[in-house]
Motif scaffolding. Structure first.
Motif, short mmCIF file in Angstrom:
data_model
loop_
_atom_site.label_atom_id
_atom_site.label_comp_id
_atom_site.label_asym_id
_atom_site.label_seq_id
_atom_site.Cartn_x
_atom_site.Cartn_y
_atom_site.Cartn_z
N SER A 241 0.82 -1.21 0.00
CA SER A 241 0.00 0.00 0.00
C SER A 241 0.86 1.27 0.00
O SER A 241 0.32 2.37 0.04
CB SER A 241 -0.93 0.01 1.22
N HIS A 242 2.19 1.11 -0.07
CA HIS A 242 3.10 2.25 -0.06
C HIS A 242 3.88 2.33 -1.37
O HIS A 242 3.91 1.39 -2.16
CB HIS A 242 4.07 2.13 1.12
N LEU A 243 4.52 3.48 -1.58
CA LEU A 243 5.24 3.72 -2.83
C LEU A 243 6.42 2.77 -2.98
O LEU A 243 7.27 2.67 -2.09
CB LEU A 243 5.74 5.16 -2.88
N LEU A 275 10.45 3.16 -0.57
CA LEU A 275 11.13 4.33 -0.03
C LEU A 275 10.68 4.58 1.39
O LEU A 275 9.49 4.67 1.67
CB LEU A 275 10.83 5.55 -0.91
N GLY A 276 11.64 4.72 2.31
CA GLY A 276 11.34 4.88 3.73
C GLY A 276 11.63 3.65 4.55
O GLY A 276 11.66 3.71 5.79
N THR A 277 11.87 2.52 3.88
CA THR A 277 12.26 1.30 4.58
C THR A 277 13.78 1.19 4.59
O THR A 277 14.48 1.89 3.86
CB THR A 277 11.67 0.05 3.91
N TYR A 278 14.28 0.28 5.42
CA TYR A 278 15.72 0.04 5.51
C TYR A 278 15.95 -1.47 5.49
O TYR A 278 15.40 -2.20 6.32
CB TYR A 278 16.29 0.66 6.78
N SER A 279 16.73 -1.94 4.55
CA SER A 279 16.91 -3.37 4.36
C SER A 279 17.66 -4.01 5.53
O SER A 279 18.70 -3.48 5.98
CB SER A 279 17.69 -3.64 3.07
N PRO A 280 17.20 -5.15 6.03
CA PRO A 280 17.93 -5.86 7.09
C PRO A 280 19.23 -6.48 6.61
O PRO A 280 20.03 -6.94 7.42
CB PRO A 280 16.92 -6.93 7.54
N LEU A 281 19.45 -6.52 5.29
CA LEU A 281 20.68 -7.12 4.75
C LEU A 281 21.81 -6.11 4.62
O LEU A 281 22.91 -6.48 4.18
CB LEU A 281 20.40 -7.73 3.38
#
Length: 462
Positions: A241-243, A275-281
């Motif tokens: 539901s996000h970009l 956009l706005g997330t941060y990858s755990p890897l």
């Protein structure tokens, strides 16, 4: 500046992921297949967005689709097209800023009148091909066609086709004019195009260094809201539901480097382009240690495409100016600092890369009278690449290996970026077949080699 080694294995190529050609070093290679060494771990991005090389292999033998129609038929002599052709850089070869370099107009008119095929092959961009051709016609005083013209981002149109098409995906595009970049991509056929201005307008806190009015005009509403939850992703089901950005394109030289660097970096650090997330890897751990590139750019982040890698170009100032390659170097340098030395995986086209020359050769080959091949049955034997930049024009022509066996001959002029005083030694892949004063000298040299010194009416090129 460190040298970059050249690959020799064509089989290893997937897409166009390559390193930045800040300097190739004194290398001699009879066949520069892809431009420069690239990270094989970019495969994830290449799979998601099928690159022009792969499309070309799949589409070989089909008609060339360029996304726009030929607007005028050039060549009036009725003379059969020869088996040779020309490819001209523009800035520093035909034009100096907005003014024709002496002899440029006369040369192009001679080629037009004698039905000698040529294209304008430039690392410039930022305008649609039809608009740029009209502008060049007015400045050069020569009848041109979109079929005479290939600019740095023209081959991006191939990413519209195939099972991994980006036609209906959401792409971020940036360059000198955000709204013009959007318009160009929309005219190419990309359906969902957003710009950094759209993102900044949706959330100005993403770049807290300017007043909102600096970047929000013009802008368009985002198709979906930005992800704004701090901390790890606890409910992946809410992400759609996000970009989500599926690919990033640098169309031409960006102007707002700081905003563009911030958003591009955020996307390369994201999970799957949200956009706005941060990858755990992102950070090396026992879990990610065995991932290619230490885990960086291994979480379905969007592929990053640059339309050219020219570090310098010839403009109105008396010394060369920084080009898109400088922005690419800035992104790569910033990425190394953020990641502790990880390689930035990206796709770079334009000169000197193979895909641009392959596309140009296909365009030239399609110019035969009545839709036939240039040069009749024998096809296109030779292309003279006339340029002013050893690291793009000359290196690209010297290193390109034509699948059709066409020879590319590099010709360097003294009217642009390169000069003997500041250009260094011309050796290896940077060494042209000949150095001449200007475009008139280049064409006269080539015509003499081909035994075509007089036009259809018996006139010589003077």
């Amino acid at each position: 500046m460190a040298s970059v080694a050249l690959p020799i294995s064509r089989a290893s190529l997937r897409g166009l992921a390559m390193s930045l050609p800040l300097r190739l070093g004194a290398v001699s290679s009879p066949c520069l297949t892809s431009g420069l060494r690239f990270s094989s771990s970019f495969v994830a991005g290449a799979r998601r967005a099928r690159a022009p090389a792969e499309l070309a292999r799949r589409q070989r033998g089909t008609a060339l689709t360029r996304g726009f129609k030929n607007d005028v038929r050039v060549g009036r002599s009725g003379r059969e097209s020869p088996s040779f052709a020309f490819a001209f850089d523009i800035d520093g070869v035909l034009l100096h800023v907005a003014k024709p370099i002496p002899g440029a107009t006369k040369v192009l008119k001679f080629l037009n009148d004698d039905n000698i095929p040529f294209i304008l092959l430039t690392n410039g961009g930022g305008k649609h091909e039809t608009e740029r051709v009209k502008d060049l016609e007015a400045r050069l005083g020569v009848q041109l066609s979109t079929d005479n013209f290939v600019q740095s981002h023209t081959p991006f149109q191939e990413l519209l086709e195939g099972p991994n098409s980006l036609r209906d995906k959401t792409v971020l595009v940036t360059g000198s004019d955000y709204e013009k970049c959007r318009t160009i991509f929309k005219e190419y056929g990309f359906q969902n195009v957003i710009t950094p201005a759209d993102i900044y307008a949706a959330d100005p806190t993403i770049f807290p260094f300017q007043a909102p009015s600096s970047y929000t005009t013009p802008s368009q509403p985002l198709p979906k809201p930005l992800y704004s939850h701090p901390g790890p992703i606890t409910n992946p089901a809410t992400l759609p539901s996000h970009l989500k950005i599926d690919a990033i394109f640098v169309l031409n030289d960006p102007r707002d480097w700081a905003l563009d660097l911030q958003i591009i970096t955020d996307l390369l650090l994201s999970h799957a382009g949200y956009l706005g997330t941060y990858s755990p890897l992102n950070h090396p751990t026992p879990t990610t240690r065995d991932h290619p590139n230490g885990g960086w750019q291994n979480d379905s982040q969007p592929p990053l495409y640059f339309s050219n890698a020219d570090l310098l170009w010839s403009a109105g100032y008396h010394l060369p100016r920084l080009g898109q390659g400088a922005f690419q170097a800035a992104v790569a340098g910033l990425w190394r600092r953020i990641t502790g030395g990880a390689e930035l995986r990206r796709v770079s086209i334009g000169k000197p890369y193979r895909e641009t020359y392959r596309w140009a050769e296909r365009v030239l080959t399609s110019m035969g009278d009545g839709g036939g091949r240039i040069g009749g049955v024998g096809g296109l034997r030779r292309v003279y690449m006339v340029g002013d930049n050893p690291e793009s024009d000359i290196a690209g022509a010297n290193g390109y290996c034509s699948e059709e066996g066409t020879e590319w001959v590099s010709v360097l002029v003294r009217t642009g970026v390169w000069s003997a005083e500041r250009g260094g030694k011309l050796e290896g892949v940077f060494e042209p077949k000949v150095v001449v004063d200007d475009v008139m000298g280049a064409v006269k040299w080539a015509l003499k080699k081909e035994g075509w010194e007089k036009g259809a009416a018996g006139e010589e090129l003077e």
